[in-house]
Design an enzyme around this catalytic site. Structure first.
Site, short mmCIF file in Angstrom:
data_model
loop_
_atom_site.label_atom_id
_atom_site.label_comp_id
_atom_site.label_asym_id
_atom_site.label_seq_id
_atom_site.Cartn_x
_atom_site.Cartn_y
_atom_site.Cartn_z
N ASN A 194 -0.42 4.54 -0.41
CA ASN A 194 -1.05 5.80 -0.01
C ASN A 194 -1.73 5.75 1.36
OD1 ASN A 194 -3.17 4.22 -0.69
ND2 ASN A 194 -4.20 5.72 -2.00
N ASP A 215 -10.40 -17.18 -14.97
CA ASP A 215 -11.16 -17.58 -13.78
C ASP A 215 -12.25 -18.60 -14.13
OD1 ASP A 215 -11.61 -16.71 -10.88
OD2 ASP A 215 -13.63 -16.48 -11.70
N ASP A 231 -1.95 -1.34 -3.76
CA ASP A 231 -2.31 -0.63 -5.00
C ASP A 231 -1.29 -0.90 -6.09
OD1 ASP A 231 -0.19 1.20 -4.08
OD2 ASP A 231 -1.73 1.95 -2.69
N ASP A 258 -4.06 3.93 2.67
CA ASP A 258 -5.49 3.66 2.90
C ASP A 258 -5.73 2.21 3.35
OD1 ASP A 258 -5.03 2.28 0.57
OD2 ASP A 258 -6.69 3.19 -0.57
N GLU A 271 -8.16 -21.63 -14.95
CA GLU A 271 -8.44 -22.18 -13.62
C GLU A 271 -9.47 -23.29 -13.81
OE1 GLU A 271 -10.07 -20.93 -9.21
OE2 GLU A 271 -11.05 -20.21 -11.02
N ASP A 328 0.84 -1.20 0.00
CA ASP A 328 0.00 0.00 0.00
C ASP A 328 0.88 1.25 0.00
OD1 ASP A 328 -1.92 1.94 0.43
OD2 ASP A 328 -2.08 1.52 2.59
#
Ligand code: NOJ
Ligand code: CA
Length: 601
Positions: free
Chosen positions: A71, A247, A77, A73, A301, A69
């Site tokens: 930033n 997926d 990211d 939060d 998958e 992360d």
């Protein structure tokens, strides 16, 4: 919306001709099977196979929410991934698989996509993605992304339209049915608890959702759906991605008429869901329309596909996918959410079966964990302080010496462990929440029994944040992490392991480098030389005249291991304990607990 409609109907004609072409091409492909040739691999060595960059790749899976992360939060990211590219480059991996990074309401952490052309705002912007792409390429690495197209989010514009009325232009993008006697149209269960059907108040009809009710299944029988998916794929390929992890891709073809599941299939519906009649037609069409125009890597998958069935997906003559994730190994000690036992001969038999499937007809993947499974060392090794590092190194040796492309799940290169969950509130996963309602709140399963099992099997075990250093929150965030960091980050973290030559991380580095420079460890035939042994996994990898032996002690005792007849050591290539290994000519090995060695024969 108008644009959307124009785009999809205009492509109908081209779809028809493309389908005809695809059929003709696939018939041609079956007419004569070219012989296997000697080709040069990426490093210029001759190999007895069709060489390909994606066979030689070592893939690293990034689960962006939990990676890094930047930033504060509390959510990982894209800039966080860019920041850590040098870490990945140093580890030696050359392909990154990014779990979904698209705009999403995050009911299933991005596996519920609202807009395939936008970046999830928590992860950053399209400019951040473009920068990540540039930085990946600068380092001679590649990026593959997650293609989640069995279903969308119910907030996707297609579904927002679809649910409005029975005659909406998007109605047929999804699977709508009338109820049966005031109940769901059939007995399909959802993987996340309850029925796989939800009644929608606007029209009174039910829509199908194999996963959460906020993940409605797309109707692949509709050619407009297929064309819309191909457009999404082209959009990202044109941005520079090198392929897709797809997926639950075998689920896209539904059973004709959607009959009830027989009672015996209710506990394992994936084996029915994965075997719809059009799956191979759709994949060949996708390959012809999109993949064949790019230099890609594709991995499906394949939950619900047996190793035997897998061949049809991966046989290069059929032009479908390069490889599949087969779940027989990571789910061999599971009965749904329940944990069961496993034995080493069972694990070995599973490897052999997988290798016999796509190893002989295409290509395989090798993985011991991902964002849907517990941590590799807690699952197949021993995560107690005494054996954690040794067993993580042993597992890495096994994982990286298969005839398959290895997929390392983030943090496994540090030997990260399962999380000490205590209460149901500690879990975030939509699967746990759904099952809790369905099983525990309803009184079917006692809370303690459920918790005791999912503590070992829950997907959240793998989703806790990456442990970068021993600072607060393991250096993952300066804010409050979206999911608690495992308290063992103080001992287990990247910074400490980078310093220490014998760490799990540095062993991964050596192993990756060795694999990349040793064609027999990539392309060589696999042979289990002692399948019944309950403590030692020993196998050879043979390419032409070159033969390697991998020996792994899966126990906590030192062992004397006599090599089967005809197997004589030439030289030690790599040892997980930093030991000396056996001398040239040896036919018996002294194995330390959880020791793994690679020998040239
Ligand atoms: C498989 C994904 O890996 C999993 O995380 C997700 O919940 C389901 N598919 C539904 O997309
Ligand atoms: Ca962030």
């Amino acid at each position: 919306m108008d644009n959307l409609i124009k785009k999809t109907s205009a492509s109908r004609l081209s779809w028809l001709s493309a389908t005809l072409m695809a059929v003709m091409l696939s018939q041609q492909a079956f007419a004569s099977e070219p012989e296997k040739t000697m080709t040069k691999n990426m490093a210029g060595h001759s190999v007895h196979d069709e060489a390909a960059w994606w066979k030689e790749a070592v893939v690293y899976q990034v689960y962006p929410r939990s990676f890094n992360d930047t930033n504060g939060d509390g959510v990982g990211d894209l800039n966080g991934i860019t920041e850590k590219l040098d870490y990945l480059k140093t580890l030696g991996v050359n392909v990154i698989w990014l779990s979904p990074h698209f705009d999403s309401p995050n009911v299933d952490n991005g596996y519920d996509i609202r807009d395939y052309h936008k970046v999830m705002k928590e992860f950053g912007t399209m400019a951040d993605f473009d920068r990540l792409m540039v930085e990946v390429k600068k380092r001679n690495m590649r990026l593959i992304i997650d293609l989640v197209v069995n279903h969308t989010s119910d907030e996707h514009q297609w579904f927002v339209e679809s649910r409005k009325s029975k005659d909406n232009l998007y109605r047929d993008f999804y699977i709508w049915r009338d109820g049966r006697n005031g109940k769901a149209p059939n007995n399909y269960p959802s993987f996340f608890g309850g029925s796989a059907w939800k009644q929608d108040p606007q029209t009174g009809q039910y829509y199908l959702h194999y996963f959460a009710s906020k993940q409605p299944d797309l109707n692949w029988e509709n050619p407009k759906v297929r064309q819309a998916v191909y457009d999404i794929m082209r959009f990202w390929l044109d941005k520079g991605v090198s392929g897709f992890r797809m997926d639950v891709i075998p689920f896209i073809s539904k059973q004709p008429g959607l009959p009830d599941l027989p009672a015996a299939a209710l506990a394992r519906p994936e084996y029915v869901f994965a075997n719809g009649p059009h799956i191979h037609q759709y994949l060949q069409e996708m390959n012809h329309e999109v993949l064949s125009h790019y230099d890609t890597m594709t991995v499906g998958e394949a939950f619900g596909v047996t190793p035997e069935q897998a061949k049809k997906f991966t046989d290069p003559q059929r032009h479908e996918l390069n490889m599949l994730f087969n779940f027989d190994l990571v789910r061999m000690d599971r009965d749904g959410w329940r944990k069961t036992d496993w034995t080493l001969p069972q694990l070995k038999a599973t490897y052999a079966k997988i290798d016999k499937g796509s190893g002989e007809n295409g290509w395989n993947t090798s993985f011991l964990s991902n964002h849907d499974n517990p941590r590799a060392v807690s699952h197949f090794g021993d995560d107690s302080p005494r054996w954690r590092e040794a067993s993580a190194r042993a597992l890495a040796t096994m994982m990286l010496t298969q005839r398959a492309t290895p997929f390392i799940y983030q943090g496994d290169e540090l030997g990260m462990t399962n999380y000490p969950f205590k209460r149901v509130e500690d879990f975030e996963d939509v699967e746990i929440r759904g099952q809790w309602q369905d099983l525990v709140v309803s009184g079917k399963v006692p809370a303690q029994e459920y918790l005791q099992n999912v503590r070992q099997t829950s997907r959240d075990n793998a989703r806790t944040p990456m442990q970068w250093n021993s600072e607060a929150n393991g250096g993952f965030t300066t804010g409050k992490p979206w999911l608690a960091v495992n308290p063992d980050y103080v001992q287990i973290n990247a910074a400490a392991q980078q310093q220490e030559p014998g760490s799990v991380y540095n062993y991964y580095r050596r192993l990756i480098a060795l694999r990349s420079q040793t064609p027999p460890l990539i392309y060589g035939k696999f042979k289990d030389i002692d399948p019944a042994n309950e403590k030692v996994f020993a196998y050879t990898r043979t390419l032409g005249e070159q033969r390697y032996l991998v020996v792994i002690n899966f126990s906590e005792q030192p062992l004397k291991y006599s090599l089967p007849q005809g197997i004589v050591i030439n030289a030690l290539v790599l040892d997980s304990g930093g030991g000396h290994g056996a001398e040239e000519g040896a036919t018996q090995l002294d194995l330390q607990p959880w020791q793994a060695s690679i020998y040239r024969l």
